[in-house]
Design a protein around this motif. Structure first.
Motif, PDB file in Angstrom:
ATOM      1  N   VAL A   1      40.887  -8.107 -29.002  1.00 28.30           N
ATOM      2  CA  VAL A   1      40.767  -9.553 -28.805  1.00 28.30           C
ATOM      3  C   VAL A   1      42.008  -9.960 -27.790  1.00 28.30           C
ATOM      4  N   TYR A   2      41.475 -10.594 -26.707  1.00 26.90           N
ATOM      5  CA  TYR A   2      42.913 -11.298 -25.937  1.00 26.90           C
ATOM      6  C   TYR A   2      42.993 -12.703 -26.207  1.00 26.90           C
ATOM      7  N   ASP A   3      43.893 -13.283 -26.308  1.00 27.39           N
ATOM      8  CA  ASP A   3      44.172 -14.908 -26.430  1.00 27.39           C
ATOM      9  C   ASP A   3      45.034 -15.147 -25.257  1.00 27.39           C
ATOM     10  N   PRO A   4      44.396 -16.011 -24.371  1.00 24.65           N
ATOM     11  CA  PRO A   4      45.164 -16.600 -23.205  1.00 24.65           C
ATOM     12  C   PRO A   4      46.205 -17.267 -23.486  1.00 24.65           C
ATOM     13  N   ILE A   5      46.241 -18.211 -24.617  1.00 26.21           N
ATOM     14  CA  ILE A   5      47.136 -18.941 -25.097  1.00 26.21           C
ATOM     15  C   ILE A   5      48.416 -18.648 -25.598  1.00 26.21           C
ATOM     16  N   ALA A   6      48.316 -17.683 -26.526  1.00 23.80           N
ATOM     17  CA  ALA A   6      49.338 -16.806 -27.116  1.00 23.80           C
ATOM     18  C   ALA A   6      49.531 -15.723 -26.256  1.00 23.80           C
TER      19      ALA A   6
ATOM     20  N   GLN B   1      31.717 -14.547 -34.981  1.00 30.16           N
ATOM     21  CA  GLN B   1      32.114 -15.033 -36.311  1.00 30.16           C
ATOM     22  C   GLN B   1      33.565 -15.030 -36.359  1.00 30.16           C
ATOM     23  N   ASP B   2      34.222 -14.416 -35.289  1.00 34.97           N
ATOM     24  CA  ASP B   2      35.560 -14.623 -35.007  1.00 34.97           C
ATOM     25  C   ASP B   2      36.334 -13.767 -35.953  1.00 34.97           C
ATOM     26  N   LEU B   3      35.711 -12.681 -36.463  1.00 33.91           N
ATOM     27  CA  LEU B   3      36.303 -11.651 -37.161  1.00 33.91           C
ATOM     28  C   LEU B   3      37.359 -10.750 -36.582  1.00 33.91           C
ATOM     29  N   ALA B   4      38.528 -10.536 -37.104  1.00 31.24           N
ATOM     30  CA  ALA B   4      39.491  -9.838 -36.663  1.00 31.24           C
ATOM     31  C   ALA B   4      39.045  -8.381 -36.291  1.00 31.24           C
ATOM     32  N   PRO B   5      39.752  -7.751 -35.360  1.00 35.97           N
ATOM     33  CA  PRO B   5      39.012  -6.365 -34.896  1.00 35.97           C
ATOM     34  C   PRO B   5      38.991  -5.176 -36.157  1.00 35.97           C
ATOM     35  N   ASP B   6      39.905  -5.344 -36.998  1.00 35.46           N
ATOM     36  CA  ASP B   6      40.033  -4.250 -37.941  1.00 35.46           C
ATOM     37  C   ASP B   6      38.920  -4.685 -39.003  1.00 35.46           C
ATOM     38  N   GLU B   7      38.690  -6.037 -39.104  1.00 33.75           N
ATOM     39  CA  GLU B   7      37.579  -6.329 -40.217  1.00 33.75           C
ATOM     40  C   GLU B   7      36.125  -6.301 -39.388  1.00 33.75           C
ATOM     41  N   LEU B   8      36.038  -6.372 -38.198  1.00 29.06           N
ATOM     42  CA  LEU B   8      34.915  -6.019 -37.638  1.00 29.06           C
ATOM     43  C   LEU B   8      34.469  -4.732 -37.397  1.00 29.06           C
ATOM     44  N   LEU B   9      35.334  -3.882 -37.142  1.00 24.16           N
ATOM     45  CA  LEU B   9      34.957  -2.226 -37.528  1.00 24.16           C
ATOM     46  C   LEU B   9      34.514  -1.847 -38.987  1.00 24.16           C
ATOM     47  N   VAL B  10      35.117  -2.466 -39.855  1.00 22.67           N
ATOM     48  CA  VAL B  10      34.655  -2.077 -41.163  1.00 22.67           C
ATOM     49  C   VAL B  10      33.264  -2.681 -41.360  1.00 22.67           C
ATOM     50  N   ARG B  11      32.839  -3.857 -41.029  1.00 23.22           N
ATOM     51  CA  ARG B  11      31.443  -4.477 -41.163  1.00 23.22           C
ATOM     52  C   ARG B  11      30.610  -3.316 -40.273  1.00 23.22           C
ATOM     53  N   LEU B  12      31.162  -3.123 -38.982  1.00 20.98           N
ATOM     54  CA  LEU B  12      30.184  -2.417 -38.130  1.00 20.98           C
ATOM     55  C   LEU B  12      30.139  -0.851 -38.903  1.00 20.98           C
TER      56      LEU B  12
ATOM     57  N   PRO C   1      32.505 -13.948 -25.162  1.00 26.26           N
ATOM     58  CA  PRO C   1      33.170 -15.207 -25.348  1.00 26.26           C
ATOM     59  C   PRO C   1      33.694 -15.635 -26.777  1.00 26.26           C
ATOM     60  N   LEU C   2      34.889 -15.579 -26.971  1.00 23.18           N
ATOM     61  CA  LEU C   2      35.170 -16.204 -28.325  1.00 23.18           C
ATOM     62  C   LEU C   2      35.514 -17.609 -28.473  1.00 23.18           C
ATOM     63  N   SER C   3      36.002 -18.304 -29.505  1.00 23.78           N
ATOM     64  CA  SER C   3      36.704 -19.514 -29.498  1.00 23.78           C
ATOM     65  C   SER C   3      37.869 -19.419 -29.093  1.00 23.78           C
ATOM     66  N   ALA C   4      38.434 -20.641 -28.868  1.00 23.95           N
ATOM     67  CA  ALA C   4      39.762 -21.000 -28.551  1.00 23.95           C
ATOM     68  C   ALA C   4      40.181 -20.195 -27.148  1.00 23.95           C
ATOM     69  N   ALA C   5      39.168 -20.028 -26.199  1.00 25.51           N
ATOM     70  CA  ALA C   5      38.947 -19.614 -24.865  1.00 25.51           C
ATOM     71  C   ALA C   5      39.427 -17.909 -24.888  1.00 25.51           C
ATOM     72  N   ARG C   6      39.442 -17.528 -26.115  1.00 30.54           N
ATOM     73  CA  ARG C   6      39.637 -16.236 -26.324  1.00 30.54           C
ATOM     74  C   ARG C   6      38.406 -15.200 -25.893  1.00 30.54           C
ATOM     75  N   VAL C   7      38.644 -13.970 -25.664  1.00 26.79           N
ATOM     76  CA  VAL C   7      37.392 -13.083 -25.296  1.00 26.79           C
ATOM     77  C   VAL C   7      37.648 -11.679 -25.981  1.00 26.79           C
ATOM     78  N   GLY C   8      36.331 -11.308 -26.544  1.00 25.79           N
ATOM     79  CA  GLY C   8      36.411  -9.928 -27.123  1.00 25.79           C
ATOM     80  C   GLY C   8      35.740  -8.950 -26.032  1.00 25.79           C
ATOM     81  N   LEU C   9      36.581  -7.673 -25.983  1.00 25.80           N
ATOM     82  CA  LEU C   9      36.144  -6.592 -25.195  1.00 25.80           C
ATOM     83  C   LEU C   9      36.138  -5.515 -26.053  1.00 25.80           C
ATOM     84  N   ALA C  10      34.690  -4.790 -25.745  1.00 28.56           N
ATOM     85  CA  ALA C  10      34.388  -3.708 -26.589  1.00 28.56           C
ATOM     86  C   ALA C  10      34.013  -2.532 -25.685  1.00 28.56           C
ATOM     87  N   VAL C  11      34.023  -1.510 -26.203  1.00 30.44           N
ATOM     88  CA  VAL C  11      33.563  -0.194 -25.576  1.00 30.44           C
ATOM     89  C   VAL C  11      33.186   0.809 -26.424  1.00 30.44           C
TER      90      VAL C  11
END
Length: 777
Positions: free
Chosen positions: A505-510, A461-472, A424-434
């Motif tokens: 990352v899925y944003d249910p508002i946008a 920390q609400d990182l964008a997917p590309d930035e998250l993978l760089v850190r990972l 679960p992420l901020s702004a009602a968003r969700v992160g899915l990973a596999v």
């Protein structure tokens, strides 16, 4: 026909020799046989004289040599005529009543080839003799089996050889030699049984399968019936206990094999059903074996033995089957008794010998090592699977963004590092990973847990997917360097990478979905109407490669779309096709099968869809781990979101509080008014003081109340404990006390500071912020 002084008839053969008619010796020599020709040559040689080098003296010498050959040869020799009738045999020939220097016994002369060797199959002997005589070829050491005359319960094995000879007159004869090779052949067969056991045992990593292999090796070559009973505790993954085993301990029937009579089904079950628990009576050979770990041989089982009364049920079974000889051997590995191997003979008349006991002990030893290996693997696999499941996420809480369902299937070769996560992420968003860790076993499961924890820490920390993978990727390289000596097999073969990962990352508002991949297959996307939709996520290098850049892909999704995230193990099976009935195909075709299964418009339950996918893609148990994560998108209604753009003016803070107050009243959340006004005041004030316009206030009524303030500045706020003399620095500290969660989210054009409050349950008396002291620690 002449009569000897004792009245016995003497058989004489008359043939044409080189000088006219000649008579065979009383021993049964025809004048035309090879040895007789040699005698004739000696007799007519002009160079031989009465000193022993010629004449009658030479004939007597060769005749004596022939008699000595037949009398002293250690193997049975037979001379057969072209009608396959016995002409002569020697003293070593089986059942021949001859004395050294004496020819054929009148009672055996003239017998057929199939009759001169009692105990063996006469038809087989005559067929071999006729073949050798007609073809003129030698038959060397053909092994035949029979029974010892006078001891029908004892096996006898002979090696028979045939070779033809021709006389001067063209008359053909056949020389047969038979040697008793029972002991040698039995020893060779025992060695061959051990060789078969060495080749077959240990190939399976299943304890029950290894036990059945042991029974299959023993029957029918050593025993008529074989059973394997294993202690139940090791089969259930518990460590075996060293030392003597209590005879009353339950043992599970793991294997049964028997030689069945003609007309009975080959798969007929044993007296004890497969897999059933039973105990042995005491004192019996079984209980004694469990107690001291020493094998027992029972050669004569008559049915009146005292120990049968100690286990009457089993005793009735043995006597009912006609068992007359048995061996009970312990299955011992590393000084630990795992079970019992029991061998029985009821169809073969000869009892077990001490040499058979030694062979059974060796088989039991090898079988025990194979079963223990399978048991150890099963225990390690159980531990790894348990660790894997414990490290995977629990059932997630209800989310506004998506509805999810997932399935994890451990592979047959052992659990690997396949994993998934729902964050679960901020702004009602969700992160899915596999993702998938290279390798299998406990090490892979442990690495998976570390990598998943790192991903979750970066995701919140609400990182964008590309930035998250760089850190990972940096984390994966550190893990690979720190644990290179203990990485699972294959995981240290960089640059293949340590792991693959897909994060979106899925944003249910946008109603947008943004994804990036590190060497992982792209997700499958199906629209609300069941039609497949493109979602081309370009997979970059796997994690652990280093110095990688990851590309993001963003798509707009309607409410009701289904996303399928999976690991490669899901595509490793034999996909079922309605038109091809399980024909294997490539990954592209299997993705098409996945799309077809998901193409079910409406509100079909996602767990049912997970089952349908598994049935379609994995009709058989797969070797590798498989993970499937399904997510059906939802959309947050517009009336649940309120957005205002505020001027860069300190006076607007009061206006922001009033806007929040009116919106909470519209949402019937007046109990959160006090805390929300304080949060809005602090966030808007900080944005005006430290940020850059434009400034935007957004309230989101989700399963909690989310308050967000955005500006165009990239500065990062930090919470600190203000001193008593400081005039400011308490804003984030107050927010941290009033909100359940808070954080900062960066975008392309600035940042967003957000705070989320829980919605108080109905009937909660503490529904307002009165009495909250922001200065409390």
């Amino acid at each position: 026909m002449n009569t000897t002084p004792d009245g016995d008839a003497e058989r004489r053969h008359v043939v044409d020799g080189p000088d006219g008619p000649d008579e065979a010796q009383a021993g049964g020599h025809p004048a035309g046989d090879p040895v007789r020709r040699a005698n004739a040559a000696h007799r007519h040689s002009p160079d031989r004289g009465p000193d022993g080098n010629g004449g009658e003296s030479g004939e007597g010498h060769d005749t004596a040599l022939l008699d000595a050959l037949f009398a002293q040869a250690p193997v049975g020799l037979y001379l057969l005529d072209q009608d396959l009738r016995l002409v002569r045999h020697n003293a070593a020939a089986r059942n021949a009543d001859t004395r050294p220097g004496v020819g054929a016994d009148p009672g055996t002369a003239g017998r057929r080839a199939g009759d001169f060797a009692p105990g063996f199959d006469g038809a087989e002997l005559e067929s071999l003799a006729r073949q050798a005589l007609d073809d003129g070829d030698w038959i060397r050491e053909h092994v035949i089996r029979g029974r010892t005359p006078g001891e029908p319960r004892r096996d006898m094995i002979g090696a028979v050889s045939f070779f033809p000879v021709v006389s001067d007159t063209g008359r053909r004869y056949l020389v047969a030699a038979i040697e008793d090779v029972t002991e040698q052949q039995t020893a060779l067969e025992r060695l061959d049984i051990l060789h078969t056991a060495h080749r077959r045992l240990g190939a399976s990593l299943d304890a029950i399968g290894s036990a059945q292999e042991l029974a299959d090796v023993a029957v029918p070559r050593l025993a008529d019936i074989a059973t394997v009973d294993l202690l139940d505790e090791p089969l259930r993954g518990l460590p075996p206990r060293a030392g003597p085993v209590d005879p009353t301990s339950p043992l599970r029937r793991a294997a049964y094999r028997a030689v069945h009579a003609p007309g009975r089904p080959a798969a007929e079950p044993g007296p004890i059903p497969h897999g059933e628990l039973s105990t042995y009576g005491a004192p019996t050979p079984y209980s004694q074996v469990l107690d001291d770990g020493r094998a027992r041989l029972v050669r004569g089982l008559n049915g009146d033995e005292d120990w049968l009364a100690a286990d009457p049920v089993r005793g009735r079974r043995l006597t009912g089957l006609g068992v007359h000889s048995m061996i009970v051997a312990p299955l011992v590995a590393h000084d630990t008794v795992l079970g019992v191997l029991s061998l029985y003979r009821n169809r073969r008349p000869d009892p077990f010998e001490p040499a058979d006991l030694d062979l059974a002990v060796e088989l039991a030893s090898r079988g025990a090592l194979s079963i223990d290996k399978a048991r150890s693997y099963a225990r390690e696999r159980t531990i790894a699977t348990t660790l894997q499941r414990q490290l995977l996420p629990r059932e997630p809480a209800e989310l506004s963004a998506v509805e999810t369902a997932q399935v994890y299937l451990p592979g047959a070769v052992g659990p690997g590092g396949d994993w998934y996560d729902i964050v679960p992420l901020s702004a009602a968003r969700v992160g899915l990973a596999v993702g998938r860790i290279t390798g299998t076993g406990i090490e892979a499961a442990a690495l998976m847990g570390q990598l998943r924890t790192a991903l979750r820490t970066l995701a919140v920390q609400d990182l964008a997917p590309d930035e998250l993978l760089v850190r990972l990727d940096e984390v994966a390289r550190v893990l690979a360097n720190e644990q290179r000596g203990s990485l699972p097999p294959g995981a240290d073969r960089l640059p293949d990478g340590l792991a693959s990962c897909l994060y979106l990352v899925y944003d249910p508002i946008a109603r947008t979905c943004t994804a990036a991949s590190a060497g992982h297959p792209a997700p499958v996307l199906v629209g609300p109407d069941g039609e497949p939709l493109p979602f081309d996520v370009e997979p970059a290098r796997p994690l652990g490669w280093g110095d990688c850049c990851y590309e993001t892909t963003t798509v707009e999704l309607d409410e009701g779309c289904v996303l399928a995230l999976y690991t490669e193990g899901l595509m490793s099976g034999r996909a079922r096709h309605p038109d091809r009935d399980g024909t294997p195909d490539g990954p592209g075709a299997r993705r098409a099968v996945l799309e077809r299964v998901l193409a079910r418009p409406g509100e079909e339950r996602l767990p049912d869809l997970c089952d349908r996918v598994v049935y379609a893609l994995l009709p058989e148990r797969q070797r590798e781990d498989a993970v499937l994560l399904l997510a059906r998108t939802r959309a947050l209604p517009d009336e649940r979101v309120a957005v205002w753009t505020l001027p860069d003016d300190p006076a607007v803070v009061r206006t922001a509080r009033r806007l929040a107050e009116h919106q909470l009243a519209a949402w019937d959340l007046g109990d959160l008014e006090f805390a929300t006004e304080m949060i809005v005041s602090e966030l808007v004030t900080n944005a005006i003081r430290y940020g850059e316009p434009p400034i935007r206030l957004r309230l989101i009524h989700d399963r909690g109340l989310i308050c967000e303030v955005s500006d165009s500045s990239a500065s990062t706020p930090h919470m600190r404990r203000a001193k008593s003399t400081d005039e400011g620095g308490r804003g984030l500290f107050i927010i941290g006390h009033l909100a359940q969660r808070w954080g900062t989210r960066f975008g392309r054009h600035g940042k967003t500071i957000w705070a989320q409050q829980e919605l108080a349950p109905t009937g909660d008396s503490r529904r307002d912020g009165a009495g909250v002291d922001p200065s409390e620690p």
